[in-house]
Design a protein around this motif. Structure first.
Motif, PDB file in Angstrom:
ATOM      1  N   THR A 137      17.363  16.900   8.911  1.00  0.00           N
ATOM      2  CA  THR A 137      16.641  18.164   9.020  1.00  0.00           C
ATOM      3  C   THR A 137      15.327  18.069   8.243  1.00  0.00           C
ATOM      4  OG1 THR A 137      18.816  19.203   8.956  1.00  0.00           O
ATOM      5  CG2 THR A 137      16.906  20.661   8.783  1.00  0.00           C
ATOM      6  N   PRO A 142      14.717  17.025  15.535  1.00  0.00           N
ATOM      7  CA  PRO A 142      15.293  18.202  16.180  1.00  0.00           C
ATOM      8  C   PRO A 142      16.793  18.023  16.439  1.00  0.00           C
ATOM      9  CG  PRO A 142      13.615  17.150  17.586  1.00  0.00           C
ATOM     10  CD  PRO A 142      13.764  16.311  16.371  1.00  0.00           C
ATOM     11  N   ASP A 143      17.548  19.081  16.283  1.00  0.00           N
ATOM     12  CA  ASP A 143      18.988  19.110  16.558  1.00  0.00           C
ATOM     13  C   ASP A 143      19.756  18.002  15.829  1.00  0.00           C
ATOM     14  OD1 ASP A 143      21.344  19.972  17.571  1.00  0.00           O
ATOM     15  OD2 ASP A 143      21.013  19.199  19.616  1.00  0.00           O
ATOM     16  N   ARG A 147      22.331  14.889  16.931  1.00  0.00           N
ATOM     17  CA  ARG A 147      21.644  13.596  16.974  1.00  0.00           C
ATOM     18  C   ARG A 147      22.312  12.532  16.110  1.00  0.00           C
ATOM     19  NH1 ARG A 147      16.669  15.221  18.885  1.00  0.00           N
ATOM     20  NH2 ARG A 147      16.905  15.032  21.138  1.00  0.00           N
TER      21      ARG A 147
END
Lengths: 331, 312
Positions: A137, A142-143, A147
């Protein structure tokens, strides 16, 4: 400010079939906490070898180092092998140029982060996995929760480099060496990654050595810059000084070689010739054969002269006025 | 995965046709006549002709193959010309004995070869590496029958640590079975270990010099974890390929090892059958061997997908 990493008189030698050659000579470099210092030079100038030597990643069977690399009160170059392994990744980390080949293609990126955490800290799998998601993060992937299960080939180049940065910073090391971290990336992604490095360095007080051949990258990111040529530091100063009033003809040449919009009707500048091979170093100034300002006195060895917080390895720097970045602009 | 399975199934048919036809043809070409052997010493020409007719040997070669093929297609591998025993039954007795031996040799080859390959790759260029490489070359060069004889004379006849001949089924008495397996497995497996060590060394040297291994070192992993987890997983695809190749090689080499150790497996079955023109037995063995090789290749292909996410 206290130095996070202080490299003193680093020399690196390689054993070759033709005998021992010196790839880095007497290099000193200091980075403070939260500072980003540039190390620039062409391919073959010894930047990566310097980084690998500091990390202790050169193969001991064919290489030898002298000098010291102080990380706090520990000298990385003198550390016992097992303690060096423990220091790597925890106290000093490194990221590499090509994030596709630098990540293990067979392991999920989450596992590549958690194994780093667990190599240095006695934490549960669960805690390490949480840590992985948090650092992903932080590096702006992203995500991240989904991931972590991805393999490197499922990510774009920019995302892979974010993962590399996450791996390098997950243990919050005092020092990060970034070896051409953006060279293989698109220009837009390059700016994002450099911005991220600057932000993380500021937020965590990480000292960063940014290795690049691109003075534009240095101008964007660094406070000070060391110019390296043929295994030696030839100039050390603030980025503004280097760009506006370089004192070494090589630094000036690198600045001239940056393509700029206002010079679009002129042919691109390049420094003539190439870095001499390690087996055939000039005995005097190493840049002399390629330097347009070379004179008889340059045939003698040139010491690194320190004055007013900057250093230059050129006997003629007092008599020369070299073009910097501003001189290319129509005035 | 399903596509792979389908692809393999489609290839199975031409492979089996080619193998069985080729072997049938070779038996046909070989001199000798099973009818003469069967008829005994004082048989008349008429008696021999009658036997030939009964066995269908008087029919044209292609027709004989066709008969065999149509029966085999329906699952009937026929009966042995010599013993009149069902071919399926004979193979059913001999196959486990051979598989046991092949698995033993494979296990030895994989373990020994992997360790030797890792040791020499990590110390590439040193005297240890040179010693391991020399041993591997020797291992690849030593014929299995000679090694078998040496092992018997040293560890069976000399020290009585292991039995010299025979085999015991793993299912009936595992302890005894393993004791019987040790020497033949070594005789069979050493050349495979040498091959695996040689190939793995080359692959690992390449991997250990790669960028992602440098990253692992830079992040502070122990050398043990780097070599045994990351590098070995990277080497898994070529390693599985070599191990898979050893299976088919061992199935062939088992013939010799079985002869040396007096083991009545597929090897002795097929050698006896070939000498007697007992084509139903030979053909049955060929079919089973081809099936095993195909299944092993399939397993190897599946393992690629397990080890390397990029192949999925």
């Amino acid at each position: 400010m206290a130095a996070a990493l202080e490299v003193r008189n680093l020399s690196v030698y390689f054993q070759t079939p033709e005998g021992e050659v010196q790839a880095v000579r007497d290099l000193s470099l200091t980075v403070a906490a939260g500072e980003i210092v540039g190390l620039v030079g062409e391919s073959g100038s010894g930047k990566s070898v310097t980084a690998l030597a500091i990390m202790g990643l050169l193969p001991p069977s064919v290489s030898r180092t002298s000098g010291s690399a102080l990380l706090g009160d520990r000298d990385l170059l003198a550390l016992a092998p097992d303690r060096l392994v423990k220091a790597r990744g925890r106290d000093i980390s490194m990221i590499f140029q090509e994030p596709m080949t630098a990540l293990d293609p067979l392991f999920r990126i989450g596992d590549q982060i958690t194994e780093t955490v667990r190599a240095h800290h006695r934490v549960s799998r669960r805690a390490a996995a949480d840590r992985a998601i948090r650092i992903l993060t932080d590096v702006g992937l992203p995500d991240p929760a989904a991931r972590v299960r991805a393999y490197p080939h499922q990510l774009s180049g920019g995302m892979r480099q974010r993962v590399m940065i996450a791996i390098a910073l997950v243990s919050e090391p005092a020092v990060l060496i970034a070896d051409e971290p953006t060279t293989s990336l698109d220009v837009t992604v390059q700016a994002q990654i450099l911005g991220l490095l600057a932000e993380l360095s500021r937020a965590h007080g990480t000292a960063v050595v940014l290795i690049t051949h691109d003075l534009g990258v240095v101008a964007e990111t660094c406070s000070r810059v060391h110019t390296m040529y043929a295994g030696e530091i030839v100039e050390e100063c603030s980025v503004d000084e280097a760009l506006l009033a370089p004192k070494h003809p090589y630094t000036s040449g690198l600045i001239q070689a940056i393509p700029r919009a206002e010079k679009r009707r002129q042919p691109l500048y390049s420094i003539p010739g190439r870095v001499p091979p390690l087996t055939a170093m000039p005995s005097g100034c190493r840049f002399e054969p390629r330097c347009e300002h070379a004179s008889e006195s340059c045939r003698a060895a040139q010491p690194l002269e320190r004055r007013d917080g900057r250093a230059v390895r050129c006997g003629r720097h007092g008599e020369l006025t070299l073009p910097g970045a501003a001189s290319g602009v129509d005035q | 995965m399903r596509r792979l399975l389908l692809e393999r199934a489609v290839w199975l048919v031409p492979t089996l046709l080619l193998a069985t036809f080729g072997v049938f043809w070779l038996i046909h070409l070989a001199p000798g006549d099973p009818a003469i052997t069967l008829a005994g010493e004082n048989a008349t020409a008429r008696q021999i002709a009658a036997i030939r007719h009964e066995l269908g040997l008087d029919q044209p070669f292609l027709l004989q193959y066709w008969h065999w093929l149509t029966h085999a297609w329906r699952g009937n591998l026929g009966t042995s010309l010599n013993t009149r025993e069902g071919v399926a039954g004979a193979i059913g007795h001999a196959l486990p004995v051979t598989l046991q031996l092949v698995l033993g040799g494979l296990l030895l080859a994989a373990v020994l070869g992997t360790i030797a390959g890792i040791v020499s790759a990590r110390r590439a260029g040193t005297s240890t590496d040179a010693a391991v490489s020399t041993l591997a070359s020797a291992g690849a060069a030593i014929p299995s029958f000679w090694l078998g004889l040496v092992l018997i004379s040293m560890f069976a006849l000399g020290t009585h640590w292991f039995p010299a001949t025979g085999s015991v089924a793993l299912t009936s008495n595992p302890g005894q079975a393993l004791r019987h397996l040790v020497l033949p497995s070594i005789a069979l497996g050493v050349s495979g270990a040498a091959e695996i060590a040689r190939q793995l060394r080359a692959v690992l040297i390449d991997i250990l010099g790669s960028d992602h291994i440098r990253t692992l070192r830079a992040k502070g992993l122990s050398e043990r974890r780097i070599v045994w987890l990351h590098a070995l997983k990277g080497a898994a695809v070529p390693l599985m390929t070599i191990v898979g190749l050893q299976v088919s090689r061992f199935l062939g080499a088992a013939v010799v090892v079985e002869a040396v150790f007096g083991i009545s497996g597929i090897g002795s079955l097929v050698v006896g059958a070939a000498q007697n023109h007992d084509y139903p037995v030979v053909e049955g063995v060929v079919v089973v061997m081809a099936l095993i090789v195909i299944v092993v290749n399939f397993a190897v292909d599946v393992s690629y997908r397990i080890f390397d996410p990029r192949i999925r």
